[in-house]
Design a protein around this motif. Structure first.
Motif, PDB file in Angstrom:
ATOM      1  N   PRO A 126       0.399  -0.735  -0.033  1.00 18.95           N
ATOM      2  CA  PRO A 126      -0.302   0.305  -0.370  1.00 18.95           C
ATOM      3  C   PRO A 126       0.965   0.934   0.140  1.00 18.95           C
ATOM      4  CG  PRO A 126       0.607  -1.001   2.069  1.00 18.95           C
ATOM      5  CD  PRO A 126       0.806  -1.440   1.163  1.00 18.95           C
ATOM      6  N   SER A 127       1.628   1.621  -1.205  1.00 17.58           N
ATOM      7  CA  SER A 127       2.874   2.129  -0.862  1.00 17.58           C
ATOM      8  C   SER A 127       2.738   3.337  -1.236  1.00 17.58           C
ATOM      9  CB  SER A 127       3.707   2.105  -1.934  1.00 17.58           C
ATOM     10  OG  SER A 127       4.599   3.080  -1.813  1.00 17.58           O
ATOM     11  N   HIS A 128       2.861   5.261  -0.850  1.00 13.19           N
ATOM     12  CA  HIS A 128       2.860   6.291  -1.282  1.00 13.19           C
ATOM     13  C   HIS A 128       3.471   6.723  -2.075  1.00 13.19           C
ATOM     14  CE1 HIS A 128       0.002   6.852   2.659  1.00 13.19           C
ATOM     15  NE2 HIS A 128       1.532   6.793   3.851  1.00 13.19           N
ATOM     16  N   GLN A 129       4.657   5.704  -2.597  1.00 11.81           N
ATOM     17  CA  GLN A 129       5.113   5.866  -3.699  1.00 11.81           C
ATOM     18  C   GLN A 129       6.044   5.246  -3.944  1.00 11.81           C
ATOM     19  OE1 GLN A 129       8.797   6.937  -4.570  1.00 11.81           O
ATOM     20  NE2 GLN A 129       8.236   7.298  -6.447  1.00 11.81           N
ATOM     21  N   GLU A 130       6.249   4.627  -5.319  1.00  5.04           N
ATOM     22  CA  GLU A 130       6.671   3.407  -6.037  1.00  5.04           C
ATOM     23  C   GLU A 130       7.361   3.752  -6.996  1.00  5.04           C
ATOM     24  OE1 GLU A 130       9.060   0.082  -4.404  1.00  5.04           O
ATOM     25  OE2 GLU A 130       7.471   1.361  -3.055  1.00  5.04           O
ATOM     26  N   ASN A 131       8.255   3.887  -7.952  1.00  9.01           N
ATOM     27  CA  ASN A 131       7.892   4.299  -8.845  1.00  9.01           C
ATOM     28  C   ASN A 131       7.928   3.492  -9.423  1.00  9.01           C
ATOM     29  OD1 ASN A 131       9.560   5.961 -11.601  1.00  9.01           O
ATOM     30  ND2 ASN A 131      10.764   4.459 -10.953  1.00  9.01           N
ATOM     31  N   PHE A 132       8.496   2.311  -9.360  1.00  3.87           N
ATOM     32  CA  PHE A 132       8.451   0.620 -10.691  1.00  3.87           C
ATOM     33  C   PHE A 132       7.620  -0.126  -9.463  1.00  3.87           C
ATOM     34  CE2 PHE A 132       8.983  -3.291 -12.537  1.00  3.87           C
ATOM     35  CZ  PHE A 132       8.440  -2.837 -14.031  1.00  3.87           C
ATOM     36  N   GLY A 133       8.301  -0.663  -8.677  1.00  5.83           N
ATOM     37  CA  GLY A 133       7.979  -1.656  -7.784  1.00  5.83           C
ATOM     38  C   GLY A 133       8.323  -3.542  -7.940  1.00  5.83           C
ATOM     39  N   ILE A 134       9.363  -3.129  -7.851  1.00  5.48           N
ATOM     40  CA  ILE A 134       9.800  -4.249  -8.216  1.00  5.48           C
ATOM     41  C   ILE A 134       9.210  -5.676  -7.872  1.00  5.48           C
ATOM     42  CG2 ILE A 134      12.318  -6.321  -8.372  1.00  5.48           C
ATOM     43  CD1 ILE A 134      13.611  -3.297  -8.813  1.00  5.48           C
ATOM     44  N   ALA A 135       9.235  -5.754  -6.401  1.00  4.76           N
ATOM     45  CA  ALA A 135       9.168  -6.526  -5.370  1.00  4.76           C
ATOM     46  C   ALA A 135       7.728  -6.979  -5.879  1.00  4.76           C
ATOM     47  CB  ALA A 135       8.484  -6.337  -4.127  1.00  4.76           C
ATOM     48  N   THR A 136       6.896  -6.418  -6.677  1.00  5.86           N
ATOM     49  CA  THR A 136       5.241  -6.361  -7.383  1.00  5.86           C
ATOM     50  C   THR A 136       5.006  -7.364  -8.441  1.00  5.86           C
ATOM     51  OG1 THR A 136       5.024  -4.828  -6.657  1.00  5.86           O
ATOM     52  CG2 THR A 136       3.713  -5.590  -8.318  1.00  5.86           C
ATOM     53  N   VAL A 137       6.513  -6.773  -9.314  1.00  3.85           N
ATOM     54  CA  VAL A 137       6.833  -7.411 -10.616  1.00  3.85           C
ATOM     55  C   VAL A 137       7.002  -9.684 -10.157  1.00  3.85           C
ATOM     56  CG1 VAL A 137       8.194  -7.732 -12.648  1.00  3.85           C
ATOM     57  CG2 VAL A 137       6.971  -5.582 -12.230  1.00  3.85           C
ATOM     58  N   GLU A 138       7.835  -9.135  -9.590  1.00  2.00           N
ATOM     59  CA  GLU A 138       8.472 -10.925  -8.967  1.00  2.00           C
ATOM     60  C   GLU A 138       7.208 -11.839  -8.223  1.00  2.00           C
ATOM     61  OE1 GLU A 138      12.648 -10.027  -7.984  1.00  2.00           O
ATOM     62  OE2 GLU A 138      11.464  -9.606  -5.764  1.00  2.00           O
ATOM     63  N   ALA A 139       6.250 -11.023  -7.633  1.00  2.00           N
ATOM     64  CA  ALA A 139       4.983 -10.975  -7.356  1.00  2.00           C
ATOM     65  C   ALA A 139       4.205 -11.567  -8.892  1.00  2.00           C
ATOM     66  CB  ALA A 139       4.222 -10.752  -6.788  1.00  2.00           C
ATOM     67  N   LEU A 140       3.967 -11.462  -9.879  1.00  2.00           N
ATOM     68  CA  LEU A 140       3.310 -11.493 -10.708  1.00  2.00           C
ATOM     69  C   LEU A 140       4.549 -12.704 -11.612  1.00  2.00           C
ATOM     70  CD1 LEU A 140       2.698  -7.824 -12.471  1.00  2.00           C
ATOM     71  CD2 LEU A 140       0.812  -9.614 -11.330  1.00  2.00           C
ATOM     72  N   ALA A 141       5.196 -12.492 -11.249  1.00  2.00           N
ATOM     73  CA  ALA A 141       5.873 -13.962 -12.274  1.00  2.00           C
ATOM     74  C   ALA A 141       6.112 -14.659 -11.701  1.00  2.00           C
ATOM     75  CB  ALA A 141       7.985 -13.521 -12.006  1.00  2.00           C
ATOM     76  N   CYS A 142       5.874 -15.252  -9.878  1.00  4.99           N
ATOM     77  CA  CYS A 142       5.598 -15.719  -9.259  1.00  4.99           C
ATOM     78  C   CYS A 142       3.246 -16.421  -9.758  1.00  4.99           C
ATOM     79  CB  CYS A 142       5.989 -16.189  -7.995  1.00  4.99           C
ATOM     80  SG  CYS A 142       7.655 -15.606  -7.809  1.00  4.99           S
ATOM     81  N   ARG A 143       3.331 -16.173 -10.070  1.00  3.59           N
ATOM     82  CA  ARG A 143       1.616 -16.419 -10.593  1.00  3.59           C
ATOM     83  C   ARG A 143       0.404 -15.752  -8.931  1.00  3.59           C
ATOM     84  NH1 ARG A 143      -0.624 -20.745 -10.950  1.00  3.59           N
ATOM     85  NH2 ARG A 143      -1.772 -20.067 -13.180  1.00  3.59           N
ATOM     86  N   LYS A 144       1.234 -15.027  -8.653  1.00  7.21           N
ATOM     87  CA  LYS A 144       0.323 -14.138  -7.440  1.00  7.21           C
ATOM     88  C   LYS A 144      -0.278 -12.753  -7.741  1.00  7.21           C
ATOM     89  CE  LYS A 144       1.718 -17.911  -4.626  1.00  7.21           C
ATOM     90  NZ  LYS A 144       0.959 -18.750  -4.910  1.00  7.21           N
ATOM     91  N   PRO A 145      -1.335 -12.825  -7.374  1.00 13.86           N
ATOM     92  CA  PRO A 145      -1.893 -11.173  -7.695  1.00 13.86           C
ATOM     93  C   PRO A 145      -1.469 -10.769  -6.669  1.00 13.86           C
ATOM     94  CG  PRO A 145      -3.836 -13.383  -7.266  1.00 13.86           C
ATOM     95  CD  PRO A 145      -2.623 -14.145  -6.897  1.00 13.86           C
ATOM     96  N   VAL A 146      -1.251  -9.111  -6.494  1.00 16.09           N
ATOM     97  CA  VAL A 146      -1.148  -8.103  -6.000  1.00 16.09           C
ATOM     98  C   VAL A 146      -2.215  -7.257  -5.178  1.00 16.09           C
ATOM     99  CG1 VAL A 146       1.386  -7.966  -6.992  1.00 16.09           C
ATOM    100  CG2 VAL A 146      -0.642  -6.659  -8.493  1.00 16.09           C
ATOM    101  N   LEU A 147      -2.163  -6.959  -3.982  1.00 13.26           N
ATOM    102  CA  LEU A 147      -3.033  -6.052  -3.661  1.00 13.26           C
ATOM    103  C   LEU A 147      -1.513  -4.839  -3.570  1.00 13.26           C
ATOM    104  CD1 LEU A 147      -4.260  -8.140  -1.346  1.00 13.26           C
ATOM    105  CD2 LEU A 147      -5.119  -8.169  -3.529  1.00 13.26           C
ATOM    106  N   ILE A 148      -2.190  -3.476  -4.074  1.00 19.28           N
ATOM    107  CA  ILE A 148      -1.487  -2.069  -4.523  1.00 19.28           C
ATOM    108  C   ILE A 148      -2.215  -1.324  -4.148  1.00 19.28           C
ATOM    109  CG2 ILE A 148       0.653  -3.674  -5.778  1.00 19.28           C
ATOM    110  CD1 ILE A 148      -0.441  -1.817  -7.761  1.00 19.28           C
ATOM    111  N   SER A 149      -1.275   0.046  -3.432  1.00 22.87           N
ATOM    112  CA  SER A 149      -2.359   1.469  -3.680  1.00 22.87           C
ATOM    113  C   SER A 149      -2.038   2.211  -5.375  1.00 22.87           C
ATOM    114  CB  SER A 149      -1.677   2.485  -3.161  1.00 22.87           C
ATOM    115  OG  SER A 149       0.051   2.629  -3.147  1.00 22.87           O
ATOM    116  N   ASN A 150      -2.711   2.958  -5.429  1.00 24.76           N
ATOM    117  CA  ASN A 150      -2.117   3.583  -6.969  1.00 24.76           C
ATOM    118  C   ASN A 150      -1.416   4.630  -6.882  1.00 24.76           C
ATOM    119  OD1 ASN A 150      -3.305   5.950  -5.202  1.00 24.76           O
ATOM    120  ND2 ASN A 150      -5.548   6.003  -6.841  1.00 24.76           N
ATOM    121  N   GLN A 151      -0.477   3.779  -6.033  1.00 26.53           N
ATOM    122  CA  GLN A 151       1.063   5.335  -6.252  1.00 26.53           C
ATOM    123  C   GLN A 151       2.034   4.222  -6.131  1.00 26.53           C
ATOM    124  OE1 GLN A 151       0.855   8.625  -5.958  1.00 26.53           O
ATOM    125  NE2 GLN A 151      -1.344   8.336  -5.343  1.00 26.53           N
TER     126      GLN A 151
END
Length: 399
Positions: free
Chosen positions: A294-319
């Protein structure tokens, strides 16, 4: 082709920029591009990388000043076809700009990759008022010359490019280019990975959990996540929350611990395994229900992409700057970066049917494969570099 990457830190504990550099270098290596890195790390430190890191630190001052850096740059920049300055607001970007001015010989093509450091968040956050004033002054004296004087600005996504235009004037880069960012496909899930993670945390395969993986830092919205968990646990059965990353002993980390201590009966829902790397990290991704940030600012979010690569849904903020891509692929949930938004993230996840969760896992993998594999980064950098060299050649012929 030979590229020099310039940054403050390559220590993995320093955060996402050094990890992004590693991915870019890996991508370039597959196109037979040689990469060296200059940093102000302590030269006694050793990282497990197969490329050269020239460390001119330790630079243990706020500006990351190193007296060794500028003389080396003046003497050696001509040995490279391209220089990429990763990040802003520190001595190393100014030193590179100054070295280029002082060099009499051949000069490389120079790119600047801000990695989100031109995001308006850093000028508007309530806890950064003094730093915001400092940045305005620094922009006028130094940083605008770096930005407007380089051959091109490189961005990880279009949202980052759009936001970079807002906080500082005059902002007149010669070229703005989205090169993206991505990761190498993760290793396949193995029993040993998952078991290593369970051994580390004391969890078992019967424990459902959400995974937060990143620095324990206020910017990541972790306080909102813990508050939302504590609030929802009064009414519904929740999975556990694994909070993995460095920083638990920081002032903010202690705030999080004290927040949990207000509800000691719920302490068992929060797991703090520290920073996870290698098999432990991949075991955490493969074992979790979903990744949450739920980040206040995330330029890209490498860990977010790593989760996607592991077939995991991501619950994130619009930042998180790739949130539009997540929505487009229906690969997760996106909400505001406030307590209500985090409550919505968690509440919506808890009522989604198993069938729809399975569809999200499929969409997560599809999103990764179509948008965030790292191979295309090198192609875009090489193409842009070649176009720069062609322009210089045409100019010299016409001259």
């Amino acid at each position: 082709m030979r590229i020099l990457h310039i940054v403050d830190r390559m220590d993995p504990k320093a955060g996402g920029v050094c990890q992004a550099i590693r991915m870019i270098i890996e991508s370039l290596k597959h196109r037979n591009v040689e990469s060296d890195v200059v940093s102000v790390d302590d030269p006694k430190m050793r990282f497990q990388d197969d490329f050269k890191i020239l460390a001119f630190g330790p630079a243990e001052n706020p500006w990351q000043y190193s007296k060794k850096l500028l003389p080396w740059l003046i003497c050696n920049l001509g040995n490279y076809d391209t220089v990429i300055i990763h990040g802003l607001w520190q001595y190393y970007s100014f030193a590179t700009y100054k070295a280029l001015k002082e060099r009499n010989g051949e000069k490389p093509v120079v790119f600047v990759m801000p990695h989100g450091m031109l995001d308006p968040y850093f000028q508007n956050a309530p806890d950064r008022k003094l730093k915001a004033i400092r940045n305005k002054i620094y922009w006028q004296i130094i940083e605008r010359h770096v930005i407007n004087g380089c051959d091109a600005l490189l961005f990880t996504c279009k949202t980052e490019l759009d936001l970079a235009k807002l906080p500082f004037k005059p902002y007149k880069p010669k070229i703005e280019k989205v090169i993206g960012l991505g990761i190498k496909a993760p290793p396949r899930c193995t029993t040993s990975m998952v078991n290593a993670f369970y051994d580390k945390t004391g969890l078992t395969n019967s424990d459902d959990f959400l995974l937060f993986l990143g620095r324990i830092n206020r910017k990541k919205g972790l306080d909102l996540l813990v508050k939302a968990f504590l609030q929802l646990l009064d009414n519904i059965q929740m999975p556990k929350l694994v909070i993995a990353g460095p920083g638990i002993n920081s002032d903010f980390g202690l705030e999080i611990i004290n927040l949990i201590k207000t509800r000691p009966e719920l302490k068992s829902y929060f797991i703090f395994p520290g920073m996870l790397t290698g098999d432990l990290k991949w075991g955490a991704f493969y074992a979790c229900e979903a990744f949450i940030l739920p980040s206040h600012q995330e330029n890209f979010g490498i860990a977010t992409v790593e989760a996607l690569a592991c077939r995991k849904p991501v619950l994130i903020s619009n930042q998180v700057n790739i949130h539009n891509e997540i929505v487009a692929f229906e690969a997760g949930l996106v909400e505001e970066d406030n307590l209500e938004g985090v409550l919505n993230l968690l509440s919506k996840w808890m009522i989604i049917s198993n069938k729809n969760k399975e569809m999200m896992t499929y969409n997560a993998e599809k999103c990764f494969k179509e948008l965030f594999q790292y191979q295309s980064i090198a192609n875009k950098i090489i193409e842009l570099n070649n176009s720069m060299n062609e322009k210089y050649f045409e100019y010299s012929v016409e001259g």
